[in-house]
Design a protein around this motif. Structure first.
Motif, PDB file in Angstrom:
ATOM      1  N   GLU A 143       0.826  -1.211   0.000  1.00 27.34           N
ATOM      2  CA  GLU A 143       0.000   0.000   0.000  1.00 27.34           C
ATOM      3  C   GLU A 143       0.857   1.258   0.000  1.00 27.34           C
ATOM      4  O   GLU A 143       0.544   2.234  -0.689  1.00 27.34           O
ATOM      5  CB  GLU A 143      -0.963  -0.014   1.190  1.00 27.34           C
ATOM      6  CG  GLU A 143      -2.069  -1.040   1.019  1.00 27.34           C
ATOM      7  CD  GLU A 143      -2.918  -1.247   2.261  1.00 27.34           C
ATOM      8  OE1 GLU A 143      -2.579  -0.700   3.349  1.00 27.34           O
ATOM      9  OE2 GLU A 143      -3.918  -1.990   2.173  1.00 27.34           O
ATOM     10  N   ALA A 144       1.971   1.247   0.723  1.00 30.20           N
ATOM     11  CA  ALA A 144       2.879   2.400   0.727  1.00 30.20           C
ATOM     12  C   ALA A 144       3.507   2.581  -0.651  1.00 30.20           C
ATOM     13  O   ALA A 144       3.555   3.692  -1.193  1.00 30.20           O
ATOM     14  CB  ALA A 144       3.958   2.215   1.794  1.00 30.20           C
ATOM     15  N   MET A 145       3.974   1.483  -1.254  1.00 32.16           N
ATOM     16  CA  MET A 145       4.602   1.546  -2.575  1.00 32.16           C
ATOM     17  C   MET A 145       3.629   2.093  -3.619  1.00 32.16           C
ATOM     18  O   MET A 145       4.032   2.866  -4.498  1.00 32.16           O
ATOM     19  CB  MET A 145       5.082   0.165  -3.002  1.00 32.16           C
ATOM     20  CG  MET A 145       5.678   0.138  -4.401  1.00 32.16           C
ATOM     21  SD  MET A 145       5.758  -1.509  -5.108  1.00 32.16           S
ATOM     22  CE  MET A 145       4.028  -1.926  -5.293  1.00 32.16           C
ATOM     23  N   MET A 146       2.376   1.730  -3.522  1.00 29.26           N
ATOM     24  CA  MET A 146       1.387   2.144  -4.527  1.00 29.26           C
ATOM     25  C   MET A 146       1.165   3.655  -4.544  1.00 29.26           C
ATOM     26  O   MET A 146       0.628   4.185  -5.503  1.00 29.26           O
ATOM     27  CB  MET A 146       0.066   1.410  -4.305  1.00 29.26           C
ATOM     28  CG  MET A 146       0.145  -0.093  -4.568  1.00 29.26           C
ATOM     29  SD  MET A 146       0.634  -0.511  -6.252  1.00 29.26           S
ATOM     30  CE  MET A 146      -0.802   0.030  -7.163  1.00 29.26           C
ATOM     31  N   THR A 147       1.603   4.365  -3.516  1.00 27.10           N
ATOM     32  CA  THR A 147       1.459   5.821  -3.481  1.00 27.10           C
ATOM     33  C   THR A 147       2.692   6.539  -4.028  1.00 27.10           C
ATOM     34  O   THR A 147       2.698   7.763  -4.119  1.00 27.10           O
ATOM     35  CB  THR A 147       1.221   6.307  -2.038  1.00 27.10           C
ATOM     36  OG1 THR A 147       2.408   6.092  -1.266  1.00 27.10           O
ATOM     37  CG2 THR A 147       0.036   5.598  -1.397  1.00 27.10           C
ATOM     38  N   MET A 148       3.727   5.791  -4.360  1.00 27.65           N
ATOM     39  CA  MET A 148       5.020   6.382  -4.711  1.00 27.65           C
ATOM     40  C   MET A 148       5.280   6.399  -6.207  1.00 27.65           C
ATOM     41  O   MET A 148       4.729   5.605  -6.956  1.00 27.65           O
ATOM     42  CB  MET A 148       6.152   5.581  -4.053  1.00 27.65           C
ATOM     43  CG  MET A 148       6.096   5.557  -2.566  1.00 27.65           C
ATOM     44  SD  MET A 148       7.405   4.504  -1.894  1.00 27.65           S
ATOM     45  CE  MET A 148       6.960   4.538  -0.166  1.00 27.65           C
ATOM     46  N   ARG A 149       6.145   7.293  -6.597  1.00 30.33           N
ATOM     47  CA  ARG A 149       6.762   7.266  -7.918  1.00 30.33           C
ATOM     48  C   ARG A 149       8.156   6.664  -7.697  1.00 30.33           C
ATOM     49  O   ARG A 149       8.337   5.476  -7.873  1.00 30.33           O
ATOM     50  CB  ARG A 149       6.779   8.659  -8.527  1.00 30.33           C
ATOM     51  CG  ARG A 149       5.321   9.140  -8.794  1.00 30.33           C
ATOM     52  CD  ARG A 149       5.209  10.486  -9.418  1.00 30.33           C
ATOM     53  NE  ARG A 149       5.254  10.572 -10.862  1.00 30.33           N
ATOM     54  CZ  ARG A 149       4.386  10.059 -11.720  1.00 30.33           C
ATOM     55  NH1 ARG A 149       3.384   9.337 -11.276  1.00 30.33           N
ATOM     56  NH2 ARG A 149       4.493  10.253 -13.003  1.00 30.33           N
ATOM     57  N   LYS A 150       9.111   7.469  -7.276  1.00 27.27           N
ATOM     58  CA  LYS A 150      10.411   6.938  -6.851  1.00 27.27           C
ATOM     59  C   LYS A 150      10.203   6.336  -5.464  1.00 27.27           C
ATOM     60  O   LYS A 150       9.527   6.938  -4.618  1.00 27.27           O
ATOM     61  CB  LYS A 150      11.444   8.054  -6.806  1.00 27.27           C
ATOM     62  CG  LYS A 150      12.793   7.622  -6.263  1.00 27.27           C
ATOM     63  CD  LYS A 150      13.832   8.732  -6.320  1.00 27.27           C
ATOM     64  CE  LYS A 150      13.405   9.954  -5.581  1.00 27.27           C
ATOM     65  NZ  LYS A 150      14.404  11.026  -5.597  1.00 27.27           N
ATOM     66  N   VAL A 151      10.766   5.171  -5.211  1.00 26.23           N
ATOM     67  CA  VAL A 151      10.566   4.495  -3.929  1.00 26.23           C
ATOM     68  C   VAL A 151      11.345   5.218  -2.829  1.00 26.23           C
ATOM     69  O   VAL A 151      12.520   5.544  -2.983  1.00 26.23           O
ATOM     70  CB  VAL A 151      10.987   3.011  -4.011  1.00 26.23           C
ATOM     71  CG1 VAL A 151      10.870   2.331  -2.653  1.00 26.23           C
ATOM     72  CG2 VAL A 151      10.126   2.276  -5.038  1.00 26.23           C
ATOM     73  N   ASP A 152      10.653   5.457  -1.723  1.00 28.81           N
ATOM     74  CA  ASP A 152      11.206   6.104  -0.534  1.00 28.81           C
ATOM     75  C   ASP A 152      11.446   5.014   0.508  1.00 28.81           C
ATOM     76  O   ASP A 152      10.498   4.462   1.082  1.00 28.81           O
ATOM     77  CB  ASP A 152      10.203   7.146  -0.032  1.00 28.81           C
ATOM     78  CG  ASP A 152      10.652   7.871   1.222  1.00 28.81           C
ATOM     79  OD1 ASP A 152      11.482   7.335   1.991  1.00 28.81           O
ATOM     80  OD2 ASP A 152      10.161   8.988   1.427  1.00 28.81           O
ATOM     81  N   ILE A 153      12.710   4.699   0.741  1.00 26.95           N
ATOM     82  CA  ILE A 153      13.058   3.596   1.643  1.00 26.95           C
ATOM     83  C   ILE A 153      12.562   3.864   3.057  1.00 26.95           C
ATOM     84  O   ILE A 153      12.032   2.957   3.715  1.00 26.95           O
ATOM     85  CB  ILE A 153      14.577   3.327   1.626  1.00 26.95           C
ATOM     86  CG1 ILE A 153      15.001   2.814   0.244  1.00 26.95           C
ATOM     87  CG2 ILE A 153      14.962   2.324   2.714  1.00 26.95           C
ATOM     88  CD1 ILE A 153      16.498   2.663   0.055  1.00 26.95           C
ATOM     89  N   ALA A 154      12.688   5.091   3.552  1.00 20.42           N
ATOM     90  CA  ALA A 154      12.226   5.399   4.917  1.00 20.42           C
ATOM     91  C   ALA A 154      10.725   5.154   5.046  1.00 20.42           C
ATOM     92  O   ALA A 154      10.258   4.610   6.052  1.00 20.42           O
ATOM     93  CB  ALA A 154      12.573   6.846   5.287  1.00 20.42           C
ATOM     94  N   ALA A 155       9.953   5.505   4.033  1.00 21.14           N
ATOM     95  CA  ALA A 155       8.505   5.276   4.067  1.00 21.14           C
ATOM     96  C   ALA A 155       8.193   3.780   3.996  1.00 21.14           C
ATOM     97  O   ALA A 155       7.234   3.319   4.651  1.00 21.14           O
ATOM     98  CB  ALA A 155       7.820   6.026   2.933  1.00 21.14           C
ATOM     99  N   ILE A 156       8.962   3.035   3.248  1.00 18.12           N
ATOM    100  CA  ILE A 156       8.768   1.576   3.175  1.00 18.12           C
ATOM    101  C   ILE A 156       9.069   0.965   4.537  1.00 18.12           C
ATOM    102  O   ILE A 156       8.324   0.115   5.042  1.00 18.12           O
ATOM    103  CB  ILE A 156       9.649   0.960   2.070  1.00 18.12           C
ATOM    104  CG1 ILE A 156       9.192   1.410   0.692  1.00 18.12           C
ATOM    105  CG2 ILE A 156       9.708  -0.567   2.188  1.00 18.12           C
ATOM    106  CD1 ILE A 156       7.794   0.970   0.294  1.00 18.12           C
ATOM    107  N   GLU A 157      10.176   1.382   5.156  1.00 16.46           N
ATOM    108  CA  GLU A 157      10.541   0.859   6.479  1.00 16.46           C
ATOM    109  C   GLU A 157       9.494   1.241   7.528  1.00 16.46           C
ATOM    110  O   GLU A 157       9.175   0.431   8.402  1.00 16.46           O
ATOM    111  CB  GLU A 157      11.935   1.348   6.893  1.00 16.46           C
ATOM    112  CG  GLU A 157      13.074   0.824   6.031  1.00 16.46           C
ATOM    113  CD  GLU A 157      13.303  -0.679   6.161  1.00 16.46           C
ATOM    114  OE1 GLU A 157      12.742  -1.331   7.079  1.00 16.46           O
ATOM    115  OE2 GLU A 157      14.052  -1.219   5.326  1.00 16.46           O
TER     116      GLU A 157
END
Length: 162
Positions: A143-157
């Motif tokens: 769900e977090a990835m689906m909101t991203m363009r470039k992946v944000d590692i801190a948001a994934i973590e």
């Protein structure tokens, strides 16, 4: 790529600018380099003697040939390179190099270079989250990835942590 011919080589079709693309890839990606350039020995339909026909290059250790075949067969999302990154700095550097050199952003870590080739700049943290044994973690990361363009590692973590 002097010496023996590798058992598999990717042939990527370009519209007259394979040498520019290969130079960009060699300058941008680790374990990448330019190789031999083959030029037309004589004039031919659609080109002149000396025109670049093919460019050998290594991209992330993968042997490739850029073929200047013309506009008939453009790249599509049906083929992409998925590049694993360890840090946000690496993710940003590769993403920004591709997009900043005439490319385009897409969703979920995908982008396209100026020659139409698709790239997935994929932090290993995303892959780990998407393969976590806990289905609730996988869902949060997805769900977090689906909101991203470039992946944000801190948001994934953060998503993985709950």
């Amino acid at each position: 790529m002097a010496g023996s011919t590798p058992p598999v080589t990717l042939c990527l079709w370009y519209n007259g600018d394979a040498d520019e693309a290969a130079s960009f890839y060699a300058a941008t990606f680790d374990n990448s380099q330019l190789g031999a350039i083959t030029r037309a020995p004589t004039d031919f339909p659609g080109g002149q003697a000396g025109a670049v026909l093919t460019v050998e290059f290594t991209l992330l250790g993968i042997p490739c040939i850029g073929l200047n075949g013309g506009p008939q067969f453009p790249h599509s999302e049906a083929f992409s390179f998925q590049v694993a990154t360890d840090t946000q700095e690496d993710t940003d550097r590769l993403w920004n190099a591709i997009v900043g050199n005439g490319g385009a952003e897409s969703a979920c870590g995908w982008c396209k270079d100026k020659w139409g080739l698709s790239w997935q700049i994929t932090p290993r943290a995303l892959t780990a989250g998407m393969t976590d044994p806990d289905p609730a973690v996988r869902q949060k990361v997805f769900e977090a990835m689906m909101t991203m363009r470039k992946v944000d590692i801190a948001a994934i973590e953060a998503a993985k942590a709950g």
